[in-house]
Design a protein around this motif. Structure first.
Motif, PDB file in Angstrom:
ATOM      1  N   ALA A   1       0.833  -1.210   0.000  1.00  0.00           N
ATOM      2  CA  ALA A   1       0.000   0.000   0.000  1.00  0.00           C
ATOM      3  C   ALA A   1       0.865   1.255   0.000  1.00  0.00           C
ATOM      4  N   PHE A   2       2.027   1.192   0.658  1.00  0.00           N
ATOM      5  CA  PHE A   2       2.898   2.369   0.763  1.00  0.00           C
ATOM      6  C   PHE A   2       3.494   2.739  -0.589  1.00  0.00           C
ATOM      7  N   SER A   3       3.785   1.743  -1.422  1.00  0.00           N
ATOM      8  CA  SER A   3       4.346   2.031  -2.747  1.00  0.00           C
ATOM      9  C   SER A   3       3.399   2.912  -3.550  1.00  0.00           C
ATOM     10  N   SER A   4       2.117   2.612  -3.507  1.00  0.00           N
ATOM     11  CA  SER A   4       1.126   3.438  -4.196  1.00  0.00           C
ATOM     12  C   SER A   4       0.980   4.792  -3.524  1.00  0.00           C
ATOM     13  N   PHE A   5       1.039   4.788  -2.191  1.00  0.00           N
ATOM     14  CA  PHE A   5       0.857   6.023  -1.433  1.00  0.00           C
ATOM     15  C   PHE A   5       1.936   7.050  -1.770  1.00  0.00           C
ATOM     16  N   ARG A   6       3.177   6.623  -1.925  1.00  0.00           N
ATOM     17  CA  ARG A   6       4.278   7.552  -2.209  1.00  0.00           C
ATOM     18  C   ARG A   6       4.038   8.321  -3.499  1.00  0.00           C
ATOM     19  N   GLU A   7       3.400   7.670  -4.466  1.00  0.00           N
ATOM     20  CA  GLU A   7       3.206   8.303  -5.768  1.00  0.00           C
ATOM     21  C   GLU A   7       1.961   9.175  -5.809  1.00  0.00           C
ATOM     22  N   THR A   8       0.894   8.711  -5.190  1.00  0.00           N
ATOM     23  CA  THR A   8      -0.408   9.368  -5.366  1.00  0.00           C
ATOM     24  C   THR A   8      -0.980   9.998  -4.100  1.00  0.00           C
ATOM     25  N   GLY A   9      -0.443   9.626  -2.938  1.00  0.00           N
ATOM     26  CA  GLY A   9      -1.043  10.099  -1.692  1.00  0.00           C
ATOM     27  C   GLY A   9      -2.281   9.323  -1.314  1.00  0.00           C
ATOM     28  N   ARG A  10      -2.572   8.268  -2.078  1.00  0.00           N
ATOM     29  CA  ARG A  10      -3.726   7.422  -1.791  1.00  0.00           C
ATOM     30  C   ARG A  10      -3.253   5.987  -1.611  1.00  0.00           C
ATOM     31  N   GLY A  11      -3.969   5.268  -0.748  1.00  0.00           N
ATOM     32  CA  GLY A  11      -3.635   3.874  -0.502  1.00  0.00           C
ATOM     33  C   GLY A  11      -4.812   3.159   0.119  1.00  0.00           C
ATOM     34  N   SER A  12      -4.701   1.850   0.234  1.00  0.00           N
ATOM     35  CA  SER A  12      -5.820   1.061   0.754  1.00  0.00           C
ATOM     36  C   SER A  12      -6.071   1.314   2.230  1.00  0.00           C
ATOM     37  N   PHE A  13      -5.126   1.954   2.943  1.00  0.00           N
ATOM     38  CA  PHE A  13      -5.307   2.180   4.376  1.00  0.00           C
ATOM     39  C   PHE A  13      -5.526   3.653   4.724  1.00  0.00           C
ATOM     40  N   THR A  14      -5.310   4.565   3.787  1.00  0.00           N
ATOM     41  CA  THR A  14      -5.435   5.995   4.092  1.00  0.00           C
ATOM     42  C   THR A  14      -6.890   6.422   4.132  1.00  0.00           C
TER      43      THR A  14
ATOM     44  N   GLU B   1      -6.088  -0.487  16.512  1.00  0.00           N
ATOM     45  CA  GLU B   1      -6.920   0.200  15.527  1.00  0.00           C
ATOM     46  C   GLU B   1      -6.101   1.370  14.999  1.00  0.00           C
ATOM     47  N   LEU B   2      -5.973   1.484  13.679  1.00  0.00           N
ATOM     48  CA  LEU B   2      -5.121   2.504  13.063  1.00  0.00           C
ATOM     49  C   LEU B   2      -5.961   3.390  12.155  1.00  0.00           C
ATOM     50  N   THR B   3      -5.783   4.718  12.345  1.00  0.00           N
ATOM     51  CA  THR B   3      -6.408   5.693  11.456  1.00  0.00           C
ATOM     52  C   THR B   3      -5.299   6.487  10.784  1.00  0.00           C
ATOM     53  N   LEU B   4      -5.211   6.427   9.447  1.00  0.00           N
ATOM     54  CA  LEU B   4      -4.141   7.080   8.697  1.00  0.00           C
ATOM     55  C   LEU B   4      -4.684   8.264   7.897  1.00  0.00           C
ATOM     56  N   THR B   5      -3.898   9.363   7.877  1.00  0.00           N
ATOM     57  CA  THR B   5      -4.251  10.544   7.096  1.00  0.00           C
ATOM     58  C   THR B   5      -3.019  10.990   6.313  1.00  0.00           C
ATOM     59  N   GLN B   6      -3.198  11.334   5.033  1.00  0.00           N
ATOM     60  CA  GLN B   6      -2.083  11.778   4.223  1.00  0.00           C
ATOM     61  C   GLN B   6      -1.811  13.276   4.426  1.00  0.00           C
ATOM     62  N   ILE B   7      -0.527  13.665   4.378  1.00  0.00           N
ATOM     63  CA  ILE B   7      -0.111  15.063   4.543  1.00  0.00           C
ATOM     64  C   ILE B   7       0.923  15.379   3.465  1.00  0.00           C
ATOM     65  N   ARG B   8       0.748  16.501   2.780  1.00  0.00           N
ATOM     66  CA  ARG B   8       1.687  16.919   1.739  1.00  0.00           C
ATOM     67  C   ARG B   8       2.681  17.904   2.350  1.00  0.00           C
TER      68      ARG B   8
ATOM     69  N   TRP C   1       4.552  13.119  -0.144  1.00  0.00           N
ATOM     70  CA  TRP C   1       3.454  12.612   0.680  1.00  0.00           C
ATOM     71  C   TRP C   1       3.995  11.982   1.958  1.00  0.00           C
ATOM     72  N   ASN C   2       3.540  12.550   3.076  1.00  0.00           N
ATOM     73  CA  ASN C   2       3.807  11.997   4.397  1.00  0.00           C
ATOM     74  C   ASN C   2       2.478  11.479   4.957  1.00  0.00           C
ATOM     75  N   ALA C   3       2.548  10.795   6.077  1.00  0.00           N
ATOM     76  CA  ALA C   3       1.310  10.277   6.682  1.00  0.00           C
ATOM     77  C   ALA C   3       1.369  10.428   8.193  1.00  0.00           C
ATOM     78  N   SER C   4       0.229  10.751   8.775  1.00  0.00           N
ATOM     79  CA  SER C   4       0.102  10.758  10.235  1.00  0.00           C
ATOM     80  C   SER C   4      -0.905   9.678  10.621  1.00  0.00           C
ATOM     81  N   GLY C   5      -0.645   9.040  11.732  1.00  0.00           N
ATOM     82  CA  GLY C   5      -1.521   7.966  12.159  1.00  0.00           C
ATOM     83  C   GLY C   5      -1.816   8.017  13.642  1.00  0.00           C
ATOM     84  N   ILE C   6      -3.020   7.615  14.002  1.00  0.00           N
ATOM     85  CA  ILE C   6      -3.413   7.460  15.407  1.00  0.00           C
ATOM     86  C   ILE C   6      -3.643   5.974  15.640  1.00  0.00           C
ATOM     87  N   VAL C   7      -2.942   5.411  16.620  1.00  0.00           N
ATOM     88  CA  VAL C   7      -3.027   3.982  16.912  1.00  0.00           C
ATOM     89  C   VAL C   7      -3.649   3.807  18.292  1.00  0.00           C
ATOM     90  N   ARG C   8      -4.670   2.980  18.357  1.00  0.00           N
ATOM     91  CA  ARG C   8      -5.335   2.701  19.634  1.00  0.00           C
ATOM     92  C   ARG C   8      -5.139   1.230  19.980  1.00  0.00           C
TER      93      ARG C   8
END
Length: 685
Positions: A234-247, A266-273, A278-285
């Protein structure tokens, strides 16, 4: 260059140097107001900045009285002077010049004689003003005005920069404080998949310090093996487009701590430019507690469903047992009477014995159904647990294979329970027999007794009450059971035995008996490791009551007296009437409540005892019993039924019923009961 011009230039240069070294807005404002006062040669000064609402606030002042500062510390955006200020032109007040309209009050004019209001701008917009005044002179010189305008033009952009830097710093501090104090793990990942932020909760949750986590591959750090690969794809796609199966989603994953322990998260991911990447922030519970609570809730729901199923099947089984017992009672009773007239060498004698033997087997099966359905304990009393186990081992040694050893151990002798001895023996015997059958090649059954304190948590899980319990542990060395079998062992008619070798009722009966004694059962088993049952029964205080049931006196001789039989089953009525008459009793057979009461009224003086079925279609046993007692309070009533509804038989025994006989019975049992209540002295006289 004139001396004054040189002075102004030096003030400007000094101000620029000092402003370049400071990152504090408060310090920058103080430097600006002091520079303006020095350049104009005035002793009063203050600086206002435009706030977010469009008004202005005085953020710095020098030489001004506090009462004056309080009066002019803030102006709303709709104030008349604000409209003049926002035009961006310097305003000069003096004793002879007040440029404000007459409708605008010159607040604080009593504190100064001359005042300069110098707006300063950033990107062409007014962002504040510097007010420099004096109480020593009534006019502001042209040189002073020019100096103030020069400084005003200088400080607008600088103050905007310092203000922006301070706001950014405050925002970062707030963000950091919020993230570091958050209860959930807050993590940031850069464009290369490395950890760029790791808060305190992440340290606690995963076991890595911020220093250890910084710069490490996030996927290697927190995800388990299978999910690690999914995250990488999922990260390979995310690096190029900012979108992924988990974002943009909340997903569950099996996270891994530093010590290798997996836990549900439980993980919530958000993309940040950031900087074009493309970077990502996540909240893990950590949802371990939630999963435990869900499992407990599911377990309780399953227990409730099981209890409801057992209750429904119990009701059905009770109804079947009632009708079945009436049939068996008629068959066995008739066969017993016929057997009396046959010679032991007669072929009919053998045939009748076979009928009786089969009837007894049917009775045993029916009794298991009835025990499973029964909601009362007719003969509950305080008994020594050691005596129950002694009876149990005696029964086992007479029935099991010699290749199986029975071992007993009492960790705490002298324990007592309040129970129906026969029922508890049956419950424990069922477990022991199952254990023996699990060891066809021989082995050992270990029976151990002891005491256990059951806390509220364990009691809630078992749907029991917390407190002191006696525990009977029964362990075997057999083949054990898998989890599927474990979940079903108490289900009625569930069996792992071959067809024809088990009814599947044994452990259902055991479960019902233990439950009705306010106890519970725990089971541990695994294939190839044997099985261990632990039966928990509430501990009772010892009493003087003897542990052994008193032996009933055998019926002697022929009967004498009149017996009223009340039962809606015609075959049973005919059989019991014939049997009692063969013993010398006079019998009045009735088939309903009204018919029985009418017969009792007519023959009240001569009837010695009543045999009363508990369940009749038109009038139940309780109502008939009470009607009989109203007609004759000393009426002798023997309760007799193939099924007793919850609590009714026990209640009637407490209200004066003389005895209870469970259908189906041997004729000797009913003869004994009648003999005992009609002729308590043992004679016919």
């Amino acid at each position: 260059m004139s001396e004054h011009a040189s002075k102004i230039l030096k003030i400007q240069n000094d101000l620029s140097c000092r402003l370049g070294r400071t990152s504090s807005l408060t310090e920058a404002l103080q430097l600006c107001v002091e520079a303006g006062m020095e350049a104009a040669g005035m002793e009063l000064g203050g600086i206002y900045l435009v706030n977010r609402e469009g008004g202005i606030d005085m953020l710095c002042h020098k030489g001004l009285p506090e009462e004056f500062v309080r009066a002019v510390s803030h102006f709303d955006k709709d104030a008349p002077r604000m409209k003049i200020l926002m035009q961006g032109n310097p305003i000069f007040f003096s004793a002879n010049n007040n440029p404000l309209p007459e409708s605008v009050n010159a607040s604080g004019a009593e504190y100064y004689k001359a005042l300069a209001v110098i707006p300063f701008k950033h990107n062409g917009e007014v962002i504040g003003c510097m007010n420099i005044g004096t109480a020593a002179s009534e006019e502001i010189s042209g040189i002073a005005a020019q100096a103030l305008e020069t400084i005003g033009n200088q400080i607008g952009d600088i103050l905007a920069r310092v203000r922006a830097q301070e706001q950014l710093r405050e925002s970062e501090e707030k963000f950091s404080a919020i993230c570091r104090s958050a209860q959930n793990a807050v993590i940031m990942m850069d464009a290369r998949g490395r950890v760029s932020f790791w808060n305190n909760a992440a340290e606690t949750m995963f076991g890595y310090s911020e220093t250890e986590a910084a710069g490490r591959d996030l996927h290697d750090l927190i995800a388990s093996g299978e999910q690690r690969q999914a995250f990488r794809r999922a990260f390979s796609s995310f690096r190029e487009t900012g979108r992924g199966s988990f974002t943009g989603k909340t997903v569950e994953l099996a996270a891994v701590r530093k010590n290798g322990e997996e836990f549900p998260a439980e993980l919530t991911l958000t993309q940040i430019r950031l900087k074009g990447e493309w970077n990502a922030s996540g909240i893990v519970r950590d949802i371990s507690q939630r999963k435990r609570e869900e499992a407990e809730k599911q377990n309780l729901q399953q227990q409730l469903q099981q209890a409801q199923k057992m209750e429904a099947i119990g009701t059905l089984a009770g109804g079947i047992a009632h009708d079945f017992n009436n049939i068996i009672a008629a068959i066995n009773g008739t066969a017993e009477m016929m057997l009396k007239s046959k010679h032991p060498e007669s072929p009919d004698f053998v045939r009748l014995e076979r009928i009786i033997k089969s009837g007894l087997r049917a009775r045993d099966l029916s009794m298991k159904l009835l025990t499973f359905a029964r909601k009362e304990k007719l003969q509950a009393r305080t008994v020594a647990l050691d005596a129950v186990i002694a009876d149990l081992t005696d029964m086992l040694r007479g029935t099991i294979s010699r290749g199986i050893a029975i071992r007993t151990r009492a960790t705490e002798p002298g324990l007592h329970i309040h129970a129906d001895t026969n029922q508890i023996l049956q419950a424990l015997l069922n477990i022991c027999l199952n254990a023996c059958e699990a060891m066809p090649e021989g082995g050992a059954v270990v029976i151990e007794t002891g005491r256990a304190a059951v806390g509220s948590g364990e009691a809630l899980e078992a749907c029991a009450r917390p407190g002191a319990y006696c525990v009977v542990s029964i362990k075997d060395s057999g083949h054990g059971m898998d989890e599927t079998a474990l979940r079903k062992i108490f289900d009625p008619f569930f069996t792992t035995k071959e067809p024809g070798k088990g009814t599947g009722l044994g452990l259902s009966v055991t479960h019902g008996i233990v439950h009705e004694h306010n106890g519970f059962i725990s089971v541990q088993s695994a294939p190839g490791q044997g099985t261990a049952f632990r039966v928990f029964l509430p501990e009772a205080a010892p009493c003087e009551e003897p542990d052994a049931d008193p032996q009933r006196a055998a019926a002697r001789g022929f009967g004498k007296g009149a017996i009223l039989v009340i039962d809606d089953d015609t075959d049973f009525n005919g059989m019991i009437a014939e049997a009692l008459e063969s013993e010398g009793y006079d019998v009045i057979a009735t088939h309903s409540g009204p018919q029985a009461l009418e017969a009792f009224k007519t023959n009240m003086e001569i009837i010695d005892a009543v045999i009363l079925d508990m369940i009749l279609p038109d009038m139940d046993g309780t109502a008939i019993f009470r009607a009989l007692k109203e007609l004759r309070p000393d009426a002798t009533v023997i309760l007799c039924s193939g099924h007793s509804q919850k609590g009714k038989a026990a209640a009637l025994l407490e209200q004066g019923a003389a005895a209870y006989i469970q259908k189906p019975f041997l004729l000797s049992e009913i003869f004994e009961a009648v003999q005992r209540v009609v002729h308590p002295s043992g004679t016919d006289e």
